[in-house]
Write a protein that holds these residues in place. Structure first.
Motif, PDB file in Angstrom:
ATOM      1  N   THR A   1       0.820  -1.216   0.000  1.00  0.00           N
ATOM      2  CA  THR A   1       0.000   0.000   0.000  1.00  0.00           C
ATOM      3  C   THR A   1       0.851   1.262   0.000  1.00  0.00           C
ATOM      4  O   THR A   1       0.348   2.346  -0.274  1.00  0.00           O
TER       5      THR A   1
ATOM      6  N   LEU B   1       0.801   5.626  -3.190  1.00  0.00           N
ATOM      7  CA  LEU B   1      -0.007   5.168  -2.068  1.00  0.00           C
ATOM      8  C   LEU B   1      -1.281   4.530  -2.601  1.00  0.00           C
ATOM      9  O   LEU B   1      -1.954   5.105  -3.469  1.00  0.00           O
TER      10      LEU B   1
ATOM     11  N   GLN C   1      -5.007   3.142  -1.753  1.00  0.00           N
ATOM     12  CA  GLN C   1      -6.112   3.193  -0.803  1.00  0.00           C
ATOM     13  C   GLN C   1      -7.274   2.373  -1.357  1.00  0.00           C
ATOM     14  O   GLN C   1      -8.036   2.828  -2.213  1.00  0.00           O
ATOM     15  N   GLY C   2      -7.382   1.126  -0.895  1.00  0.00           N
ATOM     16  CA  GLY C   2      -8.454   0.263  -1.357  1.00  0.00           C
ATOM     17  C   GLY C   2      -8.303  -0.084  -2.829  1.00  0.00           C
ATOM     18  O   GLY C   2      -7.206  -0.080  -3.394  1.00  0.00           O
TER      19      GLY C   2
ATOM     20  N   ILE D   1      -8.471   4.121  -5.156  1.00  0.00           N
ATOM     21  CA  ILE D   1      -7.720   5.371  -5.019  1.00  0.00           C
ATOM     22  C   ILE D   1      -6.219   5.102  -5.060  1.00  0.00           C
ATOM     23  O   ILE D   1      -5.707   4.233  -4.347  1.00  0.00           O
ATOM     24  N   ARG D   2      -5.522   5.865  -5.915  1.00  0.00           N
ATOM     25  CA  ARG D   2      -4.069   5.813  -6.011  1.00  0.00           C
ATOM     26  C   ARG D   2      -3.541   7.250  -5.935  1.00  0.00           C
ATOM     27  O   ARG D   2      -4.025   8.134  -6.640  1.00  0.00           O
TER      28      ARG D   2
ATOM     29  N   TYR E   1      -8.706   8.132  -9.230  1.00  0.00           N
ATOM     30  CA  TYR E   1      -9.810   7.247  -8.830  1.00  0.00           C
ATOM     31  C   TYR E   1     -10.070   6.330 -10.011  1.00  0.00           C
ATOM     32  O   TYR E   1     -10.481   6.768 -11.085  1.00  0.00           O
TER      33      TYR E   1
END
Length: 559
Positions: free
Chosen positions: A484, A508, A510-511, A514-515, A557
């Motif tokens: 992550t 980074l 996120q789930g 999201i990048r 996104y």
């Protein structure tokens, strides 16, 4: 593997924009209007929809050169201090539609829309460009940076693929064909040009910079190999889709010190425009190539040949502005100039042939993957003339700029050698799994080089081309917190002409959607030019990037 390409397409034509808008509206309608399963037809079901929404923010860490026309060009007066100003506010949306119809038949559509906000720095570049244009002879060649360069709507893919037989596959339409073992510098990856205007070579996903083309792509499986034949019809593609696009519009990635200088409308006879229909460089003639790929023992290899436009443009000078006409273009060009009489010349993409070999293998004893790529280009075009006629007495120089004496054709041998390896750094730096390292060295050898050739690396700059030249690149990518947090460090060093770039970054996760990417770009060089259109010196590759140190943040996104 994360790689970085070196310095996609221009504004789309009206029919293509209509196609893009229609596809996005159709996809939206399909999502907002549910159809019961029993009512779905074979044409409407089983579509895969993906894409992203992306926001870029860039900030200058240096004060780029921005000098307007008039007396300021001679005294070097800087327009303002742009250090820590925002250099880019760019929003991008991309939509992909894919359908596998079965029996080897597939269809894909991909559309991308980009929009930019005029930062104060960009407004000043545009203002300076306006001032230059008012002093020039051809105001109709003027470009609005936001409207004509940065904002665009592109069909990135629109192809249909089908199996003609059990061993024959045909892919028709707008697509990308990638050849070779590397995409950092173009050796065998010459089928497409790249758009280096909005972010130069720094975008980590090279497919975002590569210009797609309408291609007939036929593949035939033969025993353990694959034979690929491609044909690119010139008249079924926009002319601007061929060759690499560099920032000659005076935007944020114009070569130092040319921000604000639009060469298509530059004054004093300095204007240089693109000519896509030169007799020796007519992109409407199309392009074609063959590639054979197979294995030999533990080695994977390929043999390829491509006939089409040179990836980089060269300047074809106007003989009327040369002091020494006999020195004009040698070879097939013969000094042919087709542009307006009052201009310094034109940019053209000469037709070339590229012959290439690639190979790769895994060596368990060293736990490394070795790759190589070799390319031979007979009669590769080079501009020549180190001095400009404004910097030397008549008879000792020719051309309005360095390189504008004409075009010489030289036999060029290019090579790349790369080693990829997994490094276990978990105990040393606490990564969550082994890291990835890659080292590549790129070489150019002009086999029929002569010391008095006066070849230049880029027309408009006095950096002399050497017989042998090499560039070293290295990439290290690590992973933390179950992938992550993913930092990386890329470095490029010009072993011949000096200079380079260091690119630290972290991505980074996120789930699933999201990048976030944070990146720094730090350039260094030996020599740079600090006056537009004058004061020419031996500036080379990384001198072009002087003043471009910056930070970049990218939020994506994906769906």
């Amino acid at each position: 593997m994360t790689t970085y390409n070196k310095r996609g397409c221009g504004r789309t034509s009206t029919p293509r924009r209509a196609l893009l808008a229609g596809a996005i509206m159709a996809a939206s309608a399909g999502i907002s209007s549910p159809v019961h399963a029993e009512e779905q037809s074979w044409l409407l079901k089983d579509w895969e929809i993906s894409g992203y929404l992306r926001q870029y923010v860039g900030m200058n860490l240096e004060n780029p050169t921005l000098i307007g026309p008039g007396p300021a060009i001679f005294d070097g007066t800087q327009e303002d201090d742009y250090k820590y100003d925002l250099s880019m506010l760019r929003s991008v949306g991309k939509l992909n539609l894919f359908r596998d119809f079965g029996d080897g038949t597939r269809f894909k559509f991909s559309g991308r829309i980009s929009r930019e906000v005029n930062t104060e720095y960009m407004r000043d570049m545009q203002r300076v460009a306006d001032e230059w244009a008012r002093t020039g002879p051809e105001n109709e060649a003027f470009r609005d940076l936001k409207r004509d360069v940065y904002n665009d709507e592109q069909v990135r893919a629109a192809w249909l693929q089908m199996d003609l037989t059990d061993s024959t596959n045909l892919k028709l339409g707008r697509q990308q064909v990638v050849w070779g073992e590397t995409d950092f510098f173009q050796l065998m990856d010459v089928v497409h040009g790249y758009d280096f205007r909005w972010r130069s070579f720094l975008e980590p996903e090279n497919e975002e910079l590569r210009k797609p083309l309408n291609i007939v792509n036929l593949r035939q499986r033969i025993a353990d190999g694959d034979l690929q034949a491609i044909y690119i019809p010139g008249k079924l593609n926009d002319k601007e889709d061929f060759g690499n696009s560099y920032d000659v519009e005076g935007g944020r990635w114009a070569n130092q010190p040319n921000r604000g200088v639009q060469f298509q409308s530059a004054p004093f006879g300095a204007g240089v425009r693109y000519n896509y229909e030169h007799p020796e460089a007519d992109v409407e003639d199309g392009a074609y190539g063959l590639r054979w790929s197979s294995t030999l023992g533990n080695w994977g290899y390929s043999l390829a040949w491509f006939h089409g436009p040179n990836p980089n443009p060269v300047a074809n000078p106007n003989p009327a502005l040369n002091n020494t006409a006999p020195q004009l273009s040698t070879g097939a060009y013969e000094g042919i100039y087709e542009g307006p009489a009052g201009r310094a010349g034109e940019f053209i993409f000469p037709t070339i042939d590229v012959f290439g070999v690639t190979a790769n293998n895994y060596f368990p004893a060293l736990d490394v993957v070795f790759s190589t790529e070799l390319a031979y280009i007979p009669e590769a075009p080079y501009n020549f003339g180190v001095e400009s006629n404004g910097a030397a007495p008549p008879g000792e120089a020719c051309g309005f700029f360095p390189g504008f004496c004409g075009i010489k054709e030289k036999n060029l041998f290019r090579s790349m050698f790369r080693i990829d390896k997994q490094l276990d750094l978990t105990d040393l730096i606490g990564t969550s799994r082994p890291s990835f390292a890659s080292i590549q060295i790129f070489n150019n050898w002009i086999t029929d080089y002569e010391g008095n050739d006066q070849l230049v690396n880029t027309a408009g700059f006095g950096g002399k081309t050497e017989e042998f030249s090499s560039i070293l690149t290295a990439v290290l990518s690590a992973n933390y917190a179950n992938d992550t947090v993913n930092p990386s460090l890329a470095a490029v060093s010009d072993l011949t002409y000096g200079g380079g770039v260091i690119i630290p970054a972290v991505e980074l996760v996120q789930g699933d959607h999201i990048r976030i990417r944070l990146e720094g770009n730090f350039f260094f060089h030996e020599t740079d030019q600090d006056r537009p259109l004058e004061g020419f010196n031996d500036t080379n590759l990384f001198g072009y990037f002087s003043g471009n140190d910056q930070l970049m943040a990218r939020l994506t996104y994906q769906f």
